[in-house]
Write a protein that holds these residues in place. Structure first.
Motif, PDB file in Angstrom:
ATOM      1  N   LEU A  95      36.969  56.719 -44.879  1.00 33.38           N
ATOM      2  CA  LEU A  95      37.073  57.460 -43.929  1.00 33.38           C
ATOM      3  C   LEU A  95      38.396  56.888 -42.473  1.00 33.38           C
ATOM      4  O   LEU A  95      38.841  57.520 -42.430  1.00 33.38           O
ATOM      5  CB  LEU A  95      35.619  57.296 -43.073  1.00 33.38           C
ATOM      6  N   SER A  96      38.391  56.196 -42.690  1.00 33.79           N
ATOM      7  CA  SER A  96      39.280  55.323 -41.649  1.00 33.79           C
ATOM      8  C   SER A  96      40.754  55.608 -42.210  1.00 33.79           C
ATOM      9  O   SER A  96      41.978  56.077 -41.110  1.00 33.79           O
ATOM     10  CB  SER A  96      39.579  53.872 -41.594  1.00 33.79           C
ATOM     11  N   GLU A  97      40.937  55.972 -43.789  1.00 35.27           N
ATOM     12  CA  GLU A  97      42.167  56.188 -44.407  1.00 35.27           C
ATOM     13  C   GLU A  97      42.130  57.070 -43.763  1.00 35.27           C
ATOM     14  O   GLU A  97      43.632  58.416 -43.344  1.00 35.27           O
ATOM     15  CB  GLU A  97      42.052  56.227 -45.948  1.00 35.27           C
ATOM     16  N   ILE A  98      41.755  58.540 -43.978  1.00 37.05           N
ATOM     17  CA  ILE A  98      41.608  60.032 -43.623  1.00 37.05           C
ATOM     18  C   ILE A  98      42.106  60.113 -42.643  1.00 37.05           C
ATOM     19  O   ILE A  98      42.837  61.027 -41.992  1.00 37.05           O
ATOM     20  CB  ILE A  98      40.144  60.679 -44.226  1.00 37.05           C
ATOM     21  N   LEU A  99      41.490  59.761 -41.129  1.00 34.43           N
ATOM     22  CA  LEU A  99      41.124  59.900 -39.959  1.00 34.43           C
ATOM     23  C   LEU A  99      42.866  59.483 -39.591  1.00 34.43           C
ATOM     24  O   LEU A  99      43.044  59.883 -38.584  1.00 34.43           O
ATOM     25  CB  LEU A  99      39.661  59.586 -39.451  1.00 34.43           C
ATOM     26  N   SER A 100      43.490  58.772 -40.208  1.00 32.15           N
ATOM     27  CA  SER A 100      44.721  58.003 -39.682  1.00 32.15           C
ATOM     28  C   SER A 100      45.685  58.485 -39.902  1.00 32.15           C
ATOM     29  O   SER A 100      47.031  57.836 -39.331  1.00 32.15           O
ATOM     30  CB  SER A 100      44.858  56.239 -40.245  1.00 32.15           C
ATOM     31  N   ILE A 156      46.654  60.956 -33.021  1.00 31.68           N
ATOM     32  CA  ILE A 156      45.723  60.696 -31.775  1.00 31.68           C
ATOM     33  C   ILE A 156      44.754  59.855 -32.079  1.00 31.68           C
ATOM     34  O   ILE A 156      44.365  59.193 -31.051  1.00 31.68           O
ATOM     35  CB  ILE A 156      45.192  62.116 -31.405  1.00 31.68           C
ATOM     36  N   VAL A 157      44.473  60.038 -32.930  1.00 35.69           N
ATOM     37  CA  VAL A 157      43.320  59.122 -34.237  1.00 35.69           C
ATOM     38  C   VAL A 157      44.096  57.756 -34.160  1.00 35.69           C
ATOM     39  O   VAL A 157      43.619  56.208 -33.604  1.00 35.69           O
ATOM     40  CB  VAL A 157      42.830  59.403 -35.104  1.00 35.69           C
ATOM     41  N   ARG A 158      45.045  57.212 -34.562  1.00 37.52           N
ATOM     42  CA  ARG A 158      46.211  56.549 -34.658  1.00 37.52           C
ATOM     43  C   ARG A 158      45.830  55.692 -33.153  1.00 37.52           C
ATOM     44  O   ARG A 158      46.187  54.584 -33.050  1.00 37.52           O
ATOM     45  CB  ARG A 158      46.967  56.730 -35.374  1.00 37.52           C
ATOM     46  N   PHE A 179      44.600  51.451 -29.723  1.00 43.35           N
ATOM     47  CA  PHE A 179      44.154  50.908 -28.525  1.00 43.35           C
ATOM     48  C   PHE A 179      43.123  50.212 -28.153  1.00 43.35           C
ATOM     49  O   PHE A 179      42.875  49.437 -27.990  1.00 43.35           O
ATOM     50  CB  PHE A 179      44.484  52.245 -27.862  1.00 43.35           C
ATOM     51  N   ILE A 180      41.436  51.180 -28.982  1.00 42.71           N
ATOM     52  CA  ILE A 180      40.626  49.877 -28.956  1.00 42.71           C
ATOM     53  C   ILE A 180      40.877  49.380 -30.124  1.00 42.71           C
ATOM     54  O   ILE A 180      39.720  48.124 -29.228  1.00 42.71           O
ATOM     55  CB  ILE A 180      39.391  51.163 -29.649  1.00 42.71           C
ATOM     56  N   SER A 181      40.904  48.816 -30.894  1.00 43.94           N
ATOM     57  CA  SER A 181      41.022  47.648 -31.720  1.00 43.94           C
ATOM     58  C   SER A 181      41.468  47.050 -31.291  1.00 43.94           C
ATOM     59  O   SER A 181      41.976  45.334 -31.473  1.00 43.94           O
ATOM     60  CB  SER A 181      41.924  48.141 -33.428  1.00 43.94           C
ATOM     61  N   TYR A 182      42.853  47.089 -30.237  1.00 45.12           N
ATOM     62  CA  TYR A 182      43.634  46.206 -29.760  1.00 45.12           C
ATOM     63  C   TYR A 182      42.803  45.280 -28.535  1.00 45.12           C
ATOM     64  O   TYR A 182      42.807  44.681 -28.207  1.00 45.12           O
ATOM     65  CB  TYR A 182      45.136  46.380 -29.065  1.00 45.12           C
ATOM     66  N   SER A 183      42.102  46.641 -27.578  1.00 49.60           N
ATOM     67  CA  SER A 183      41.191  45.528 -26.872  1.00 49.60           C
ATOM     68  C   SER A 183      38.931  45.234 -27.225  1.00 49.60           C
ATOM     69  O   SER A 183      38.712  44.650 -26.914  1.00 49.60           O
ATOM     70  CB  SER A 183      40.958  46.439 -25.846  1.00 49.60           C
ATOM     71  N   SER A 184      39.583  45.290 -28.359  1.00 51.12           N
ATOM     72  CA  SER A 184      37.665  45.122 -28.559  1.00 51.12           C
ATOM     73  C   SER A 184      37.538  43.758 -29.221  1.00 51.12           C
ATOM     74  O   SER A 184      36.384  43.540 -28.762  1.00 51.12           O
ATOM     75  CB  SER A 184      37.553  45.417 -30.456  1.00 51.12           C
TER      76      SER A 184
END
Length: 266
Positions: free
Chosen positions: A179-184, A188-190, A195-200
């Protein structure tokens, strides 16, 4: 990984990446617990074992930070798999260690959560690097199949305990990756996910401290039962959660700058 220098580099890079922020988070929760009279760690030894990734054996693992305790343990043993890595030896090591963990759990020397997460960790160490390309090539089919299986799993009330954990992980892992492959494909999703991944990591490490500060600021009962205190939903959604995300991002950015400057001096 072929030498002691490689081992040193591995541990040093992981220490800079997450152990130092983990230590700061654990220390701050220890101090907060001491101030409000509700210790976050049961003893100084429990604190030491936790930051070393070993309180899962002696127990108890601290609330909130238990996942990081487990991650420290995983990183401690990872070089055993990276040394002259190949599929056969990785599989033998994984099965052997998992059986040892099961035995320790059976004699009450191990927190059950390590048994929940360790199979996925071992799987990641054993799978060939080319396996990820399989998800990319077949992402749409995998999403449809795994989403259907996950729906059936949710409706099946007869599955519980470790069987439920493992079934959820086996189905959920390819579902999330595909699903991540599709959304990427969406910019906007990327950007948002980046941003969230960097802060997670800091969101996980410091969300409790920010939440406790919010309890104090909004004059909600902090003493003596701060473990169970709650705040109104609108404050959580409009103020606390955005604050956690922004503060975590700034903490990560500041930490990266400090590490970069420290490395440049060497």
């Amino acid at each position: 990984m072929e030498s002691l220098e490689d081992l040193k580099t591995f541990y040093l890079s992981r220490s800079k990446r997450f152990w130092i922020p983990f230590f700061i988070s654990a220390l701050s929760l220890w101090i907060i617990g001491a101030v409000v009279g509700k210790p976050w760690f049961t003893s100084p030894m429990n604190f030491i074992l936790s930051i070393l990734g070993l309180s899962m054996f002696k127990g108890p693992m601290p609330s909130t930070l238990w996942y990081m305790v487990m991650m420290v343990f995983f990183y401690l043993i990872t070089p055993l798999w990276l040394y002259k890595r190949n599929y056969r030896t990785s599989l033998i090591k994984s099965v052997s260690l998992f059986l040892l963990l099961v035995i320790l759990y059976k004699v009450n020397w191990l927190d059950y959560r390590i048994l929940v997460y360790s199979p996925m960790y071992f799987l990641g160490l054993c799978l060939p690097d080319s396996f990820s390309s399989f998800f990319r090539r077949n992402k749409y089919i995998i999403v449809m199949v795994t989403a259907t299986l996950m729906g059936l799993l949710i409706m099946c009330s007869d599955i519980e305990g470790f069987a439920l954990y493992y079934a959820s992980a086996i189905i959920g892992y390819p579902l999330i990756i595909s699903l991540s492959e599709i959304l990427s494909s969406s910019a906007i999703v990327r950007n948002v996910s980046g941003f969230i991944s960097y802060s997670s990591m800091n969101m996980y490490l410091f969300h409790r401290q920010i939440y406790l500060f919010a309890l104090f600021v909004f004059n909600i009962s902090l003493f003596p039962n701060f473990h169970g205190a709650t705040i109104p939903l609108w404050i959580a959604v409009l103020i606390v959660i955005p604050a956690i995300v922004i503060i975590s991002f700034l903490l990560q950015r500041g930490y990266d700058i400090l590490v970069s400057k420290a490395s440049a001096r060497k």
